[in-house]
Scaffold this motif. Structure first.
Motif, PDB file in Angstrom:
ATOM      1  N   ILE A  57       8.630 -23.634   5.251  1.00 45.87           N
ATOM      2  CA  ILE A  57       7.258 -23.336   5.677  1.00 45.87           C
ATOM      3  C   ILE A  57       6.505 -22.720   4.500  1.00 45.87           C
ATOM      4  O   ILE A  57       5.486 -23.216   4.072  1.00 45.87           O
ATOM      5  N   TYR A  58       7.053 -21.635   3.978  1.00 47.35           N
ATOM      6  CA  TYR A  58       6.469 -21.026   2.788  1.00 47.35           C
ATOM      7  C   TYR A  58       7.390 -21.303   1.596  1.00 47.35           C
ATOM      8  O   TYR A  58       8.577 -21.577   1.765  1.00 47.35           O
ATOM      9  N   ASP A  59       6.809 -21.182   0.392  1.00 47.29           N
ATOM     10  CA  ASP A  59       7.656 -21.380  -0.791  1.00 47.29           C
ATOM     11  C   ASP A  59       7.441 -20.263  -1.807  1.00 47.29           C
ATOM     12  O   ASP A  59       6.701 -19.309  -1.558  1.00 47.29           O
ATOM     13  N   ILE A  60       8.079 -20.433  -2.961  1.00 49.21           N
ATOM     14  CA  ILE A  60       8.102 -19.363  -3.969  1.00 49.21           C
ATOM     15  C   ILE A  60       6.694 -19.040  -4.497  1.00 49.21           C
ATOM     16  O   ILE A  60       6.375 -17.883  -4.782  1.00 49.21           O
ATOM     17  N   ILE A  61       5.826 -20.045  -4.565  1.00 51.32           N
ATOM     18  CA  ILE A  61       4.459 -19.815  -5.046  1.00 51.32           C
ATOM     19  C   ILE A  61       3.663 -19.013  -4.019  1.00 51.32           C
ATOM     20  O   ILE A  61       2.877 -18.137  -4.373  1.00 51.32           O
ATOM     21  N   ASP A  62       3.904 -19.310  -2.746  1.00 51.71           N
ATOM     22  CA  ASP A  62       3.247 -18.522  -1.687  1.00 51.71           C
ATOM     23  C   ASP A  62       3.615 -17.050  -1.830  1.00 51.71           C
ATOM     24  O   ASP A  62       2.770 -16.163  -1.659  1.00 51.71           O
ATOM     25  N   VAL A  63       4.887 -16.797  -2.162  1.00 51.61           N
ATOM     26  CA  VAL A  63       5.327 -15.410  -2.328  1.00 51.61           C
ATOM     27  C   VAL A  63       4.667 -14.811  -3.568  1.00 51.61           C
ATOM     28  O   VAL A  63       4.101 -13.712  -3.526  1.00 51.61           O
ATOM     29  N   ALA A  64       4.711 -15.575  -4.676  1.00 51.59           N
ATOM     30  CA  ALA A  64       4.184 -15.060  -5.943  1.00 51.59           C
ATOM     31  C   ALA A  64       2.692 -14.754  -5.836  1.00 51.59           C
ATOM     32  O   ALA A  64       2.206 -13.819  -6.449  1.00 51.59           O
ATOM     33  N   GLN A  65       1.982 -15.556  -5.053  1.00 43.89           N
ATOM     34  CA  GLN A  65       0.541 -15.349  -4.941  1.00 43.89           C
ATOM     35  C   GLN A  65       0.144 -14.543  -3.717  1.00 43.89           C
ATOM     36  O   GLN A  65      -1.042 -14.464  -3.369  1.00 43.89           O
ATOM     37  N   GLY A  66       1.149 -13.979  -3.057  1.00 41.71           N
ATOM     38  CA  GLY A  66       0.867 -13.024  -1.985  1.00 41.71           C
ATOM     39  C   GLY A  66       0.407 -13.644  -0.684  1.00 41.71           C
ATOM     40  O   GLY A  66      -0.176 -12.958   0.158  1.00 41.71           O
ATOM     41  N   ARG A  67       0.637 -14.934  -0.485  1.00 39.15           N
ATOM     42  CA  ARG A  67       0.233 -15.558   0.773  1.00 39.15           C
ATOM     43  C   ARG A  67       1.222 -15.281   1.899  1.00 39.15           C
ATOM     44  O   ARG A  67       0.924 -15.498   3.060  1.00 39.15           O
ATOM     45  N   CYS A  68       2.430 -14.844   1.523  1.00 36.47           N
ATOM     46  CA  CYS A  68       3.407 -14.474   2.557  1.00 36.47           C
ATOM     47  C   CYS A  68       4.364 -13.442   1.997  1.00 36.47           C
ATOM     48  O   CYS A  68       4.395 -13.197   0.802  1.00 36.47           O
ATOM     49  N   ALA A  88      11.241 -24.029  -3.936  1.00 37.77           N
ATOM     50  CA  ALA A  88      10.143 -24.173  -4.883  1.00 37.77           C
ATOM     51  C   ALA A  88       8.968 -24.823  -4.167  1.00 37.77           C
ATOM     52  O   ALA A  88       9.123 -25.389  -3.091  1.00 37.77           O
ATOM     53  N   ALA A  89       7.784 -24.730  -4.788  1.00 35.67           N
ATOM     54  CA  ALA A  89       6.619 -25.398  -4.224  1.00 35.67           C
ATOM     55  C   ALA A  89       6.604 -26.840  -4.696  1.00 35.67           C
ATOM     56  O   ALA A  89       7.067 -27.147  -5.786  1.00 35.67           O
ATOM     57  N   GLN A  90       6.096 -27.711  -3.838  1.00 37.06           N
ATOM     58  CA  GLN A  90       6.064 -29.116  -4.224  1.00 37.06           C
ATOM     59  C   GLN A  90       4.708 -29.503  -4.801  1.00 37.06           C
ATOM     60  O   GLN A  90       4.597 -30.446  -5.569  1.00 37.06           O
ATOM     61  N   THR A  91       3.671 -28.738  -4.436  1.00 39.90           N
ATOM     62  CA  THR A  91       2.321 -29.147  -4.805  1.00 39.90           C
ATOM     63  C   THR A  91       1.743 -28.378  -5.992  1.00 39.90           C
ATOM     64  O   THR A  91       0.899 -28.897  -6.697  1.00 39.90           O
ATOM     65  N   SER A  92       2.194 -27.149  -6.222  1.00 39.96           N
ATOM     66  CA  SER A  92       1.627 -26.376  -7.333  1.00 39.96           C
ATOM     67  C   SER A  92       2.256 -26.855  -8.644  1.00 39.96           C
ATOM     68  O   SER A  92       3.020 -27.801  -8.660  1.00 39.96           O
ATOM     69  N   ASP A  93       1.897 -26.174  -9.756  1.00 41.07           N
ATOM     70  CA  ASP A  93       2.662 -26.469 -10.964  1.00 41.07           C
ATOM     71  C   ASP A  93       3.212 -25.183 -11.546  1.00 41.07           C
ATOM     72  O   ASP A  93       2.903 -24.087 -11.091  1.00 41.07           O
ATOM     73  N   LYS A  94       4.031 -25.342 -12.557  1.00 40.32           N
ATOM     74  CA  LYS A  94       4.836 -24.210 -13.040  1.00 40.32           C
ATOM     75  C   LYS A  94       4.000 -23.052 -13.567  1.00 40.32           C
ATOM     76  O   LYS A  94       4.481 -21.938 -13.672  1.00 40.32           O
TER      77      LYS A  94
END
Lengths: 266, 226
Positions: A57-68, A88-94
């Motif tokens: 549901i959530y991924d590492i980018i969501d955590v890094a950017q404070g969305r969850c 990992a996130a599938q849609t963001s980039d590194k």
């Protein structure tokens, strides 16, 4: 004390993700609390190998950017109570992930888990830097091919610059008959060039591919060669001393009798 | 008055003219005196060129001061500055000279992608892996396996050598020449040394070096380099 271990190789396709999934499973089998982190942003597949893709549901980018919250993004494995995956996130980039965010997340995970295994993307740029940032240890995966050993050498050189313990080596996809014939680099040759400690060797086993296609890490099976290899590596990570396994082919009755009487082949 | 005193001693030798400039006098005074001396001298057109050696004693000249001095002498058509000698040098220059003659010791494995570049000689205790590069303006010595690229004499010194305990390089470069490994796999050879002979990089046993490059010996080298 919790340990964060990054699994890296430089070259792609040598088995970083497979190694991460299997070492995580093997450590969980040994009753350790394990969290797997996939840092291959945009090309995630640790979740597929673990068979947990449908739970994200959530991924590492969501955590890094404070969305969850970190805990919300963690996915519990279907087989073990204390094996988790941070996908990992599938849609963001590194570039959406920073070394600072990684350090912060790993510090938080360390309170909960014994081992944090970080699956590093191929390459040596931002993605690699993110993956290595919070790690205490590094495992370098290579196959017995020249190109792969060359990249492993490059990565070891880069890891030397990090504040990290000297990396350890896993040689993956060993084909015994090719090594015997000298068509592949031998284990000794690889260690001589890379001059780091050998953590383990894993045979090239069709079962590995089959298992990861089914989302069931091979380490769950008890009878395959690769499974034993991964379990041995996990035990070595825990500090046990386990002898290297031999990849001799199954022997016929005659060979067994010969061996019994101390006669050797060839 | 002090500046009436002579600051310049002039001597004629068979090789030309030798000027000794008093290192205690003001440089401007010395220059003025030199201008005066030069204006008194007259050379006729059919006289051949006269070389001038200048001894500065313990005086240090900046680049522009030195240029001033050369310019003044050059203004006389028949005079050519052969050398300007001084007994002093700047700290920077001394350090540079020291670095050029130093042997830099490196104790590590040079891995793929790493480049080591030094001024002077380089001594490595460790392996140079394929993809790794070591460069030195002087000689390169490897106590280990040389499997990568080694470049000796990067600033053009053709006398420099590359020696390795195990010689199995991807490429060897000395000054502007290079040679590459054969296209088939090799085990490498032990205790070998590369140097330039007849405009080609040759590889031979380390023992042969004493004949080919006797100037490698430390004492003679420091004499050669002044």
């Amino acid at each position: 004390m919790a340990e964060a271990i990054v699994i890296t190789s430089g070259k792609g396709g040598v088995g970083k993700t497979t190694t991460t999934a299997n070492l995580g499973t093997a450590l969980a089998l040994l009753d350790k609390k394990v969290c797997l982190m996939d840092t291959d942003i945009g090309l995630r597949n640790l979740d597929v190998v673990m068979g947990l893709e449908n739970r994200i549901i959530y991924d590492i980018i969501d955590v890094a950017q404070g969305r969850c919250k970190l805990k919300q993004a963690l996915i519990k494995d279907k087989r073990f109570d204390y094996l988790f995956l941070l996908p990992a996130a599938q849609t963001s980039d590194k570039h959406d992930l920073s070394p600072e965010a990684m350090i912060e997340m790993i510090a938080e995970l360390k309170e909960e888990f014994d081992y944090i295994l970080i699956d590093c993307p191929a390459g040596i740029e931002q993605g690699y830097k993110n993956a290595v940032a919070g790690a205490d240890h590094a495992i370098v995966v290579t196959t017995p091919e020249k190109s792969s050993v060359r990249d492993a050498d490059r990565i070891i050189g880069l890891l030397e610059k990090e504040e990290i313990e000297p990396p350890q080596l896993v040689i993956n996809r060993i084909r015994n008959h090719m090594m015997k014939n000298g068509d592949m680099m031998s284990i000794d040759e690889i260690i001589q060039v890379l001059s780091i400690d050998l953590l383990g060797i894993v045979a090239d086993d069709d079962e590995v591919i089959k298992a990861s296609n089914h989302g069931e890490p091979i380490a769950l099976q008890s009878n395959s060669k690769a499974s034993i290899s991964y379990r041995n590596i996990a035990r070595r990570i825990l500090g046990e001393s386990v002898p290297l396994q031999s990849f001799e082919e199954e022997q016929g009755v005659l060979q067994k009798v010969k061996k019994f009487f101390g006669m050797r082949e060839k | 008055m002090a500046n009436k005193k002579q600051h310049i001693t002039m001597k004629g030798t068979r090789d030309g003219l030798s000027l000794v400039l008093d290192d205690r006098a003001q440089f401007s005074d010395v220059l003025a005196e030199l201008a005066e001396i030069l204006s008194q001298k007259n050379f006729d057109d059919n006289q051949s060129l006269v070389t001038v050696k200048i001894d500065l004693g313990y005086r240090f000249l900046h680049k522009d001061e030195e240029e001033q001095l050369r310019e003044m002498i050059r203004s006389k058509e028949k005079l050519v500055v052969q050398s300007i000698d001084t007994k002093v040098m700047t700290k920077e220059e001394a350090l540079r000279l020291k670095e050029e003659n130093d042997i830099h010791v490196l104790s590590k494995t040079v891995r793929s992608g790493q480049v080591i570049d030094v001024t002077g000689d380089l001594l490595v205790f460790g392996d140079i892996n394929p993809g790794g590069t070591i460069k030195a303006t002087g000689n390169v010595f490897v106590m280990g396996a040389l499997r990568g690229i080694a470049h000796a004499g990067t600033s053009g010194n053709k006398e420099s050598i590359i020696a390795a305990s195990l010689m199995n390089p991807v490429q060897l470069r000395i000054a502007a020449l290079y040679s590459r490994s054969p296209d088939y796999e090799t085990e490498g050879v032990t205790m070998e040394c590369a140097f330039i002979e007849n405009e080609m990089i040759m590889i031979d046993r380390i023992q042969r070096v004493q004949k080919k490059r006797p100037e490698l010996n430390g004492f003679e080298r420091s004499v050669l380099n002044g």
